[in-house]
Every structure is written in C-alpha cells, then in structure tokens.
Design a protein around this motif. Structure first.
Motif, PDB file in Angstrom:
ATOM      1  N   LEU A  43       0.841  -1.205   0.000  1.00 24.93           N
ATOM      2  CA  LEU A  43       0.000   0.000   0.000  1.00 24.93           C
ATOM      3  C   LEU A  43       0.873   1.251   0.000  1.00 24.93           C
ATOM      4  CD1 LEU A  43      -2.920   1.045   0.101  1.00 24.93           C
ATOM      5  CD2 LEU A  43      -2.689   1.186   2.584  1.00 24.93           C
ATOM      6  N   PHE A  44       1.950   1.222   0.759  1.00 27.34           N
ATOM      7  CA  PHE A  44       2.843   2.388   0.786  1.00 27.34           C
ATOM      8  C   PHE A  44       3.532   2.563  -0.566  1.00 27.34           C
ATOM      9  CE2 PHE A  44       6.854   4.598   1.845  1.00 27.34           C
ATOM     10  CZ  PHE A  44       6.313   5.757   2.382  1.00 27.34           C
ATOM     11  N   GLY A  45       3.882   1.451  -1.208  1.00 22.90           N
ATOM     12  CA  GLY A  45       4.468   1.527  -2.547  1.00 22.90           C
ATOM     13  C   GLY A  45       3.509   2.163  -3.532  1.00 22.90           C
ATOM     14  N   ILE A  46       2.229   1.815  -3.430  1.00 24.17           N
ATOM     15  CA  ILE A  46       1.206   2.421  -4.290  1.00 24.17           C
ATOM     16  C   ILE A  46       1.104   3.915  -4.005  1.00 24.17           C
ATOM     17  CG2 ILE A  46      -1.261   2.471  -4.819  1.00 24.17           C
ATOM     18  CD1 ILE A  46      -1.316  -0.536  -4.234  1.00 24.17           C
ATOM     19  N   TYR A  47       1.168   4.289  -2.722  1.00 22.27           N
ATOM     20  CA  TYR A  47       1.136   5.710  -2.348  1.00 22.27           C
ATOM     21  C   TYR A  47       2.289   6.466  -2.997  1.00 22.27           C
ATOM     22  CZ  TYR A  47       2.602   9.763   0.338  1.00 22.27           C
ATOM     23  OH  TYR A  47       3.051  11.015   0.682  1.00 22.27           O
ATOM     24  N   LEU A  48       3.493   5.892  -2.930  1.00 17.25           N
ATOM     25  CA  LEU A  48       4.654   6.554  -3.523  1.00 17.25           C
ATOM     26  C   LEU A  48       4.462   6.770  -5.026  1.00 17.25           C
ATOM     27  CD1 LEU A  48       7.635   4.710  -1.768  1.00 17.25           C
ATOM     28  CD2 LEU A  48       6.739   6.994  -1.260  1.00 17.25           C
ATOM     29  N   ILE A  49       3.944   5.757  -5.706  1.00 16.58           N
ATOM     30  CA  ILE A  49       3.727   5.855  -7.153  1.00 16.58           C
ATOM     31  C   ILE A  49       2.672   6.919  -7.477  1.00 16.58           C
ATOM     32  CG2 ILE A  49       2.865   4.631  -9.182  1.00 16.58           C
ATOM     33  CD1 ILE A  49       4.113   2.077  -8.019  1.00 16.58           C
ATOM     34  N   LEU A  50       1.540   6.879  -6.776  1.00 17.94           N
ATOM     35  CA  LEU A  50       0.473   7.845  -7.029  1.00 17.94           C
ATOM     36  C   LEU A  50       0.934   9.269  -6.711  1.00 17.94           C
ATOM     37  CD1 LEU A  50      -2.635   5.949  -5.576  1.00 17.94           C
ATOM     38  CD2 LEU A  50      -2.006   6.245  -7.979  1.00 17.94           C
ATOM     39  N   ASN A  51       1.633   9.424  -5.610  1.00 18.75           N
ATOM     40  CA  ASN A  51       2.126  10.741  -5.225  1.00 18.75           C
ATOM     41  C   ASN A  51       3.120  11.266  -6.256  1.00 18.75           C
ATOM     42  OD1 ASN A  51       4.238  12.552  -3.802  1.00 18.75           O
ATOM     43  ND2 ASN A  51       2.507  12.579  -2.389  1.00 18.75           N
ATOM     44  N   GLY A  52       4.018  10.392  -6.694  1.00 22.59           N
ATOM     45  CA  GLY A  52       5.011  10.799  -7.677  1.00 22.59           C
ATOM     46  C   GLY A  52       4.395  11.185  -9.010  1.00 22.59           C
ATOM     47  N   ILE A  53       3.435  10.398  -9.482  1.00 21.54           N
ATOM     48  CA  ILE A  53       2.771  10.693 -10.766  1.00 21.54           C
ATOM     49  C   ILE A  53       2.018  12.017 -10.677  1.00 21.54           C
ATOM     50  CG2 ILE A  53       0.935   9.967 -12.332  1.00 21.54           C
ATOM     51  CD1 ILE A  53       1.747   7.066 -11.748  1.00 21.54           C
ATOM     52  N   GLU A  90      10.259  17.350  -9.868  1.00 26.46           N
ATOM     53  CA  GLU A  90      10.192  16.345 -10.934  1.00 26.46           C
ATOM     54  C   GLU A  90      11.218  15.247 -10.712  1.00 26.46           C
ATOM     55  OE1 GLU A  90       8.508  18.730 -14.869  1.00 26.46           O
ATOM     56  OE2 GLU A  90      10.666  18.718 -14.442  1.00 26.46           O
ATOM     57  N   ILE A  91      12.397  15.637 -10.262  1.00 28.88           N
ATOM     58  CA  ILE A  91      13.450  14.649  -9.987  1.00 28.88           C
ATOM     59  C   ILE A  91      13.006  13.717  -8.867  1.00 28.88           C
ATOM     60  CG2 ILE A  91      15.815  14.319  -9.168  1.00 28.88           C
ATOM     61  CD1 ILE A  91      16.482  17.047 -10.452  1.00 28.88           C
ATOM     62  N   ILE A  92      12.535  14.316  -7.765  1.00 25.83           N
ATOM     63  CA  ILE A  92      12.145  13.509  -6.610  1.00 25.83           C
ATOM     64  C   ILE A  92      10.912  12.666  -6.929  1.00 25.83           C
ATOM     65  CG2 ILE A  92      11.386  13.584  -4.205  1.00 25.83           C
ATOM     66  CD1 ILE A  92      13.029  16.118  -3.856  1.00 25.83           C
ATOM     67  N   SER A  93       9.945  13.239  -7.663  1.00 26.53           N
ATOM     68  CA  SER A  93       8.729  12.483  -7.975  1.00 26.53           C
ATOM     69  C   SER A  93       9.045  11.289  -8.876  1.00 26.53           C
ATOM     70  CB  SER A  93       7.689  13.389  -8.642  1.00 26.53           C
ATOM     71  OG  SER A  93       8.184  13.931  -9.849  1.00 26.53           O
ATOM     72  N   THR A  94       9.992  11.462  -9.788  1.00 29.99           N
ATOM     73  CA  THR A  94      10.411  10.341 -10.634  1.00 29.99           C
ATOM     74  C   THR A  94      11.042   9.239  -9.781  1.00 29.99           C
ATOM     75  OG1 THR A  94      10.800  11.811 -12.512  1.00 29.99           O
ATOM     76  CG2 THR A  94      11.860   9.654 -12.578  1.00 29.99           C
ATOM     77  N   ILE A 147       9.762   5.260  -9.231  1.00 35.96           N
ATOM     78  CA  ILE A 147      10.674   4.123  -9.378  1.00 35.96           C
ATOM     79  C   ILE A 147      10.844   3.402  -8.049  1.00 35.96           C
ATOM     80  CG2 ILE A 147      13.047   3.446  -9.932  1.00 35.96           C
ATOM     81  CD1 ILE A 147      13.140   5.879 -11.824  1.00 35.96           C
ATOM     82  N   GLY A 148      11.048   4.187  -6.975  1.00 38.27           N
ATOM     83  CA  GLY A 148      11.219   3.588  -5.651  1.00 38.27           C
ATOM     84  C   GLY A 148       9.985   2.840  -5.196  1.00 38.27           C
ATOM     85  N   GLY A 149       8.793   3.399  -5.496  1.00 39.92           N
ATOM     86  CA  GLY A 149       7.549   2.723  -5.122  1.00 39.92           C
ATOM     87  C   GLY A 149       7.393   1.389  -5.826  1.00 39.92           C
ATOM     88  N   ALA A 150       7.724   1.349  -7.126  1.00 38.77           N
ATOM     89  CA  ALA A 150       7.625   0.098  -7.887  1.00 38.77           C
ATOM     90  C   ALA A 150       8.607  -0.948  -7.359  1.00 38.77           C
ATOM     91  CB  ALA A 150       7.891   0.375  -9.362  1.00 38.77           C
ATOM     92  N   LEU A 151       9.840  -0.503  -7.064  1.00 38.75           N
ATOM     93  CA  LEU A 151      10.847  -1.426  -6.526  1.00 38.75           C
ATOM     94  C   LEU A 151      10.458  -1.915  -5.134  1.00 38.75           C
ATOM     95  CD1 LEU A 151      14.153   0.365  -7.633  1.00 38.75           C
ATOM     96  CD2 LEU A 151      13.133  -1.715  -8.602  1.00 38.75           C
ATOM     97  N   PHE A 152       9.861  -1.026  -4.347  1.00 37.91           N
ATOM     98  CA  PHE A 152       9.457  -1.404  -2.985  1.00 37.91           C
ATOM     99  C   PHE A 152       8.335  -2.437  -3.028  1.00 37.91           C
ATOM    100  CE2 PHE A 152       7.310  -0.420   1.146  1.00 37.91           C
ATOM    101  CZ  PHE A 152       8.358  -0.830   1.970  1.00 37.91           C
ATOM    102  N   ILE A 153       7.388  -2.265  -3.958  1.00 39.08           N
ATOM    103  CA  ILE A 153       6.307  -3.254  -4.116  1.00 39.08           C
ATOM    104  C   ILE A 153       6.889  -4.604  -4.520  1.00 39.08           C
ATOM    105  CG2 ILE A 153       4.307  -3.891  -5.525  1.00 39.08           C
ATOM    106  CD1 ILE A 153       3.575  -0.925  -5.625  1.00 39.08           C
ATOM    107  N   PHE A 154       7.819  -4.588  -5.465  1.00 40.31           N
ATOM    108  CA  PHE A 154       8.469  -5.832  -5.905  1.00 40.31           C
ATOM    109  C   PHE A 154       9.178  -6.508  -4.732  1.00 40.31           C
ATOM    110  CE2 PHE A 154      12.311  -7.999  -7.425  1.00 40.31           C
ATOM    111  CZ  PHE A 154      11.742  -8.946  -8.261  1.00 40.31           C
TER     112      PHE A 154
END
Length: 431
Positions: free
Chosen positions: A370-380, A405-409, A413-420
C-alpha cells in the motif's frame, strides 16, 4: 485570498477580530492537516492491532517522581516565550497590530508578561507533581501500543517536516537564500513538500525501529493519512496565496479592481505584459522569460467557473502582483495576468487519491505494498502538476527538470521497486 484568519472572517462573515491576524491561513490548514492525518493514522493502526498484525512493547516508567530542575526550566522557558509574545501583543497593541506576524518574529515583547507566565507554568507543574509524588518513586511496566505513539510521531513529523521543507526550499532557491538568509529561514512562505516528507520520514523510521514497530505495517498505515494531509495542506497554499501556483495562463488577464480573471479579448499577451511592464520587467527581464501557457476554457467544461483555469490570487499573502485599485492595507496585490491555480488541482486530486487508498487498504494483504502504491500515485500526481507550475529548473545533461520532478520520478521508481521487494519477501516467508 485570506492571508490570515482575520481576513477570512472579515470577508466571509463580516466579523472583525484583529488578534486573528497572528494566525496565518497557511499555518491554520497545516495544523488541520496534521490533526486529520493523526486521526486517520490512529484509526488504521487500531484496525491492524485488532487484527493481531501489530503489537505493543513493554516500557518501564517511573511514577511518583517530583519535577526535576530541567523539567521546571523547560516549562518556564515555554511560558516565558508565550507570555513575552502574546501578552506583549495585549500590552503593546498599537505597535504590534500594524504587522502581527513580523512582531512575532521580532525581539519585541513584554518582559513582565514573559516572567509572569513562566512563573505560572513552572509553579503549576511543580505543585501538580508534588501532589502526586511518592515517598519512594516506583518503577512500573506498561504495554504501549503503536497507536498510542501517534502523538509523538506527529510532533516529530511536524518539526522534521518544517525543517526539511525549509532546507530543501532554500537549496532550490539558493540565490534568494544567500541574499537574505534570516528572512528566508523565518518567513511563513517557502516550504518544499518533498523536503519535509524526506526528513520527517527519516526521523519517524528511526523512531519506529527504536520502538520495535513493524516498519512495513507502519508505512502502510500512514500512507492514506499522508495523502490526506497533503491535500488539506494545499488548501492553505491556495487560500493564502503563498506563491505556490502555476505558470501564467496567457488566455486570461485580471481585473485589478475585482481581482477576477477575464478572457484576454481586448489585448494580446504581449500587450498585457507591456501594460504591466513595471511588474514584469524586474522580475523576468524579457517577455521570452515569462512562463506561460495559453489555455481557454473548453466548451465542454463551460459549467466550471473561469477561476478554475485562471486566477489572479488577489490579496495574496506574499504581496505579489500589482496594486489593487481602491485597496488600502497590508495585502493589496493581485497578479496582473492570471495563473493556473495548481494548489486547487492538487486539493481535488490528492483527496481523491486518499479515498482510493482508503478504499483498497483492506484488500491488500502484502505488508508494504500500500505504501508503494502511495509513492507511485504521489510521484505521478506531482510530476504532471510540475508541467504547469512555477519552479526553479536545473540543467542536467541537456534536461531541465525541477527539484520536484526529480524527486517524484525517484518516488515512482522507488515505489515500484518497494512493491516488488515486499511481494518477493512475502512469497519467501510463506514458502
């Protein structure tokens, strides 16, 4: 716009309470954001505790101990600051009322008021602890559940978030910081969300590890709360007009008498810039340096007001813009050309994303996802809003991204890796 609560009550209800000038609108919404986030965070922790997913830890406390000198000194110091400033406003109203926010950060105040409140607070703590004191202090073991630590976490997040937001903002605007470092550090404007998030997260993760709280379950629990807090915090940006808005919408100008955006039908963007050259020239130099996008309200969205696409932010808290005709007072500026009200877009988007996270939180069984999803949604969300926001841009190998933009990108990426990582770890633990 409502620079502080005095202006809000005056404009909305016709109520004049001058002392409310010390309560900044942005700060008010930040406080509401923390309260709302703490409530949501607490409820989610309690839910996970009831399911047996999170557990408390045993801690030793000492009861019956009288107040120490350091504790009394701390209460006296807090009391002195409160009395020095707030009673100073009462005793020196004619001076303080001219600019209450500047007064709060000045060396002015009431020495007698400070000493009086310091004595009251220290004395109260001394007698309260003395009444509860035991002949011999006792050591007691208590079970502390994760949800009971939310107040401590909230305070640490508030302090760490403020420090981080200031640090990252001043790094992003180093030239302005060098010119006036004290003003940049003490001003009410100039806060970078991601800076606050990074520093606050580091402090909270350190605290959670120290208190033996499951980190993945903790970040899952706080994910919806973070999204809600961000949405409410953006209300402060919008209603105060703190400069955190978008680029100019060159399809609209602003009526300096009403502060309303109106379609730029009578003149071109270039003519509007020339008309307000005294404002644009020192700020941008040439017209080619002015960030703008031409966007007329689509016919299919005619039911939406013009200010949804272009807004002048009249009476903004940072006093940016040109003088409003017939206005007298401290906050009498309006942007001469309307901008995209990006805080409004983020309010709608982030509260919507909070509802999404809240709806799916019970369906996700793998800790951390869920936190990984939050990171992805927040970044996008932040990456795309940056496309129409005013921000400092860096030059990196021919690319010109903003700090956000740098941090959101990196967050996506970090959210996707964290979910994995979490899914892999969960699968391994089951096998």
């Amino acid at each position: 716009m409502y620079p502080n609560l005095y202006y809000a009550l005056r404009e909305l209800f016709g109520i004049h309470l001058p002392f409310l000038k010390i309560f900044n609108t942005f700060g008010f919404f930040v406080a509401i954001a923390f309260i709302a986030a703490a409530y949501v965070f607490t409820q989610e922790l309690k839910r996970r505790e009831k399911l047996g997913l999170m557990h408390g830890t045993i801690e030793k406390i000492v009861i019956g101990k009288p107040a120490s000198q350091s504790e009394l000194l701390g209460y006296a110091l807090v009391g002195f600051i409160l009395g020095f400033k707030f009673l100073g406003i009462v005793f020196q109203w004619s001076t303080a009322s001219e600019d209450l926010q500047s007064y709060m950060f000045s060396s002015q105040g009431s020495l007698i008021g400070g000493l009086l409140v310091a004595a009251i607070m220290a004395g109260r703590e001394y007698y309260t602890r003395k009444q509860k004191a035991l002949p011999k202090p006792e050591e007691k073991q208590v079970l502390v559940m994760p949800h009971q630590r939310v107040p401590d976490i909230t305070v640490m997040a508030a302090i760490g978030g403020l420090v981080g937001a200031k640090i990252f903002h001043n790094l992003e605007n180093w030239g302005d910081f060098v010119q006036d470092p004290v003003g940049a550090l003490l001003s009410f404007s100039g806060l970078t969300f991601y800076g606050g998030l990074i520093v606050a997260a580091a402090i909270i993760l350190w605290y959670a590890r120290k208190k033996e709280i499951n980190l993945r379950l903790l970040v899952d629990s706080v994910a919806p709360a973070l999204m809600l807090a961000y949405g409410i915090g953006r209300m402060g940006c919008h209603f105060a007009g703190d400069g955190d808005w978008g680029v100019y919408n060159s399809a609209y100008t602003v009526d300096v008498q009403t502060g309303k955006a109106v379609p730029m039908a009578a003149m071109t963007f270039e003519e509007a810039v020339q008309k307000n050259a005294a404002y644009f020239q020192p700020k941008y130099g040439g017209i080619e340096n002015i960030p703008h996008i031409t966007f007329q309200k689509p016919a299919g969205l005619s039911f939406l007001p013009d200010w949804f696409f272009a807004y002048g932010y009249p009476h903004n808290v940072i006093n940016d813009g040109v003088k409003i005709a017939g206005c007298d007072g401290q906050y009498c500026r309006v942007l001469p050309i309307a901008v995209f009200p990006t805080p409004l877009y983020e309010i709608i988007t982030c509260i919507g994303l909070f509802l999404v996270l809240w709806a799916i939180r019970k369906k996700i069984k793998v800790p951390g996802v869920l936190f990984g999803i939050y990171l992805i949604l927040n970044g996008i969300e932040r990456f795309f809003i940056e496309k129409i926001r005013v921000d400092t841009r860096y030059d990196i190998f021919g690319f010109h991204p903003t700090q956000a933009e740098i941090i959101s990108t990196l967050l996506v990426i970090g959210g996707a890796l964290f979910i994995f990582y979490c899914r892999k770890k969960h699968t391994t633990s089951l096998s």
